[in-house]
Design a protein around this motif. Structure first.
Motif, short mmCIF file in Angstrom:
data_model
loop_
_atom_site.label_atom_id
_atom_site.label_comp_id
_atom_site.label_asym_id
_atom_site.label_seq_id
_atom_site.Cartn_x
_atom_site.Cartn_y
_atom_site.Cartn_z
N PHE A 100 2.79 -16.43 12.76
CA PHE A 100 2.90 -15.67 11.52
C PHE A 100 1.55 -15.08 11.13
O PHE A 100 1.44 -13.89 10.82
CB PHE A 100 3.43 -16.58 10.41
CG PHE A 100 3.64 -15.88 9.10
CD1 PHE A 100 4.83 -15.24 8.82
CD2 PHE A 100 2.64 -15.86 8.13
CE1 PHE A 100 5.04 -14.59 7.62
CE2 PHE A 100 2.82 -15.23 6.93
CZ PHE A 100 4.04 -14.59 6.67
N ALA A 101 0.50 -15.91 11.17
CA ALA A 101 -0.84 -15.43 10.80
C ALA A 101 -1.33 -14.37 11.78
O ALA A 101 -1.93 -13.37 11.38
CB ALA A 101 -1.82 -16.61 10.75
N ALA A 102 -1.07 -14.59 13.08
CA ALA A 102 -1.50 -13.60 14.08
C ALA A 102 -0.78 -12.28 13.88
O ALA A 102 -1.39 -11.21 14.01
CB ALA A 102 -1.23 -14.14 15.48
N ALA A 103 0.51 -12.33 13.55
CA ALA A 103 1.28 -11.11 13.33
C ALA A 103 0.77 -10.33 12.12
O ALA A 103 0.56 -9.12 12.19
CB ALA A 103 2.76 -11.45 13.16
N VAL A 104 0.55 -11.03 11.02
CA VAL A 104 0.08 -10.37 9.80
C VAL A 104 -1.31 -9.78 10.01
O VAL A 104 -1.58 -8.63 9.63
CB VAL A 104 0.08 -11.36 8.62
CG1 VAL A 104 -0.62 -10.76 7.41
CG2 VAL A 104 1.51 -11.76 8.26
N ALA A 105 -2.19 -10.55 10.64
CA ALA A 105 -3.56 -10.06 10.87
C ALA A 105 -3.57 -8.86 11.80
O ALA A 105 -4.28 -7.88 11.57
CB ALA A 105 -4.42 -11.18 11.43
N ALA A 106 -2.77 -8.92 12.87
CA ALA A 106 -2.76 -7.84 13.85
C ALA A 106 -2.23 -6.54 13.23
O ALA A 106 -2.88 -5.49 13.31
CB ALA A 106 -1.92 -8.23 15.05
N LEU A 107 -1.07 -6.61 12.60
CA LEU A 107 -0.49 -5.40 12.01
C LEU A 107 -1.35 -4.88 10.86
O LEU A 107 -1.53 -3.67 10.70
CB LEU A 107 0.93 -5.68 11.53
CG LEU A 107 1.96 -5.99 12.62
CD1 LEU A 107 3.31 -6.32 11.99
CD2 LEU A 107 2.11 -4.83 13.58
N GLY A 108 -1.89 -5.79 10.06
CA GLY A 108 -2.71 -5.38 8.93
C GLY A 108 -3.98 -4.66 9.38
O GLY A 108 -4.35 -3.63 8.82
N MET A 109 -4.64 -5.18 10.40
CA MET A 109 -5.90 -4.59 10.83
C MET A 109 -5.67 -3.29 11.61
O MET A 109 -6.47 -2.36 11.52
CB MET A 109 -6.70 -5.59 11.66
CG MET A 109 -7.10 -6.83 10.88
SD MET A 109 -8.31 -7.88 11.70
CE MET A 109 -9.79 -6.88 11.53
N VAL A 110 -4.58 -3.22 12.37
CA VAL A 110 -4.29 -1.99 13.10
C VAL A 110 -3.97 -0.86 12.14
O VAL A 110 -4.56 0.24 12.20
CB VAL A 110 -3.13 -2.21 14.09
CG1 VAL A 110 -2.62 -0.86 14.62
CG2 VAL A 110 -3.58 -3.08 15.26
N TYR A 111 -3.05 -1.10 11.20
CA TYR A 111 -2.62 -0.01 10.33
C TYR A 111 -3.55 0.19 9.14
O TYR A 111 -3.44 1.19 8.44
CB TYR A 111 -1.18 -0.26 9.88
CG TYR A 111 -0.24 -0.08 11.05
CD1 TYR A 111 0.04 1.18 11.54
CD2 TYR A 111 0.33 -1.18 11.68
CE1 TYR A 111 0.87 1.36 12.63
CE2 TYR A 111 1.16 -1.01 12.78
CZ TYR A 111 1.43 0.26 13.25
OH TYR A 111 2.24 0.43 14.34
N GLY A 112 -4.48 -0.75 8.93
CA GLY A 112 -5.52 -0.51 7.94
C GLY A 112 -6.39 0.68 8.32
O GLY A 112 -6.86 1.43 7.45
#
Length: 237
Positions: A95-107
């Protein structure tokens, strides 16, 4: 006919998908806003950080970033803490990896959207707030940001839909979201069409709801806004 047990699991997976999408988008929005404000003025250290960040996270697929965060995240966090002499062990959940990955990519993408919207706000708005001695935080909160939202809303809505759809990839790192349950149900029942169709209905429903909400927000941001019609050049008779 789909079995009710698997339908219930699809519902649980749908809730997980929504949680990941919302938290990822909020993280991306926070990152994008910070970089958008920081890069309005050209400063070499900030430009170097921004160009490095944008080059990495826009050049690498979000699924690969999720793999890196999930399998190497614990080591990266431990290395960062070791720089200050601390020994810390952190387990990175899917869950944490998914949120961090999508958040940082689309940020990175949202930063460009928000910065472009700020730059398209008429300069007279900034000058008027300065002449009227409106405090800078108040001017940004009540004068500039509503106009930025109006300008950036279509692109931000599209970006939300992209983030929502990209959550389907996160099942590959072990997160039990709707696509993972759909794959499980289709494998057990040998009826993949039914369960993947139900997952498709969920994404279509979320997309339709997004457009309805975005239209309401757009109507709210248009309150009091009267665009000035450009005067057309008179035709010679």
């Amino acid at each position: 006919m789909p079995q009710m047990g698997f339908v219930e699991q699809l519902g649980i997976g749908a809730l997980m998908t929504i949680q990941v999408a919302v938290l990822s988008y909020l993280l991306a929005l926070a990152i994008g806003t910070v970089f958008a404000l920081a890069t309005l003025k050209r400063r070499l250290p900030v430009d170097v950080i921004w160009q490095t960040y944008a080059s990495i996270f826009t050049g690498v697929p979000s699924l690969l970033v999720a793999f890196l965060f999930y399998y190497a995240g614990s080591g990266m966090i431990a290395s960062l803490f070791s720089l200050v002499g601390l020994s810390v062990t952190v387990d990175v959940s899917p869950f944490a990896a998914a949120v961090a990955a999508l958040g940082m990519v689309y940020g990175a993408y949202l930063a460009d959207i928000i910065r472009s919207a700020i730059q398209n706000v008429p300069p007279g708005q900034f000058e008027a707030a300065r002449v009227l001695l409106v405090p800078r935080p108040t001017a940004w909160l009540f004068v500039i940001l509503p106009q930025v939202l109006r300008l950036a809303l279509p692109a931000m809505t599209n970006m939300w839909i992209v983030v929502l759809k990209d959550t389907a990839l996160i099942s590959l790192i072990g997160l039990k979201e709707i696509m993972a349950y759909a794959k499980l149900a289709s494998g057990v029942t040998k009826e993949p069409f039914i369960y993947y169709m139900l997952a498709s209905v969920f994404f279509l429903g979320m997309t339709a709801l997004t457009y309805v909400v975005s239209q309401r927000i757009e109507q709210w941001t248009q309150r009091g806004y009267r665009p000035v019609a450009a005067k057309e050049r008179a035709h010679a008779l």
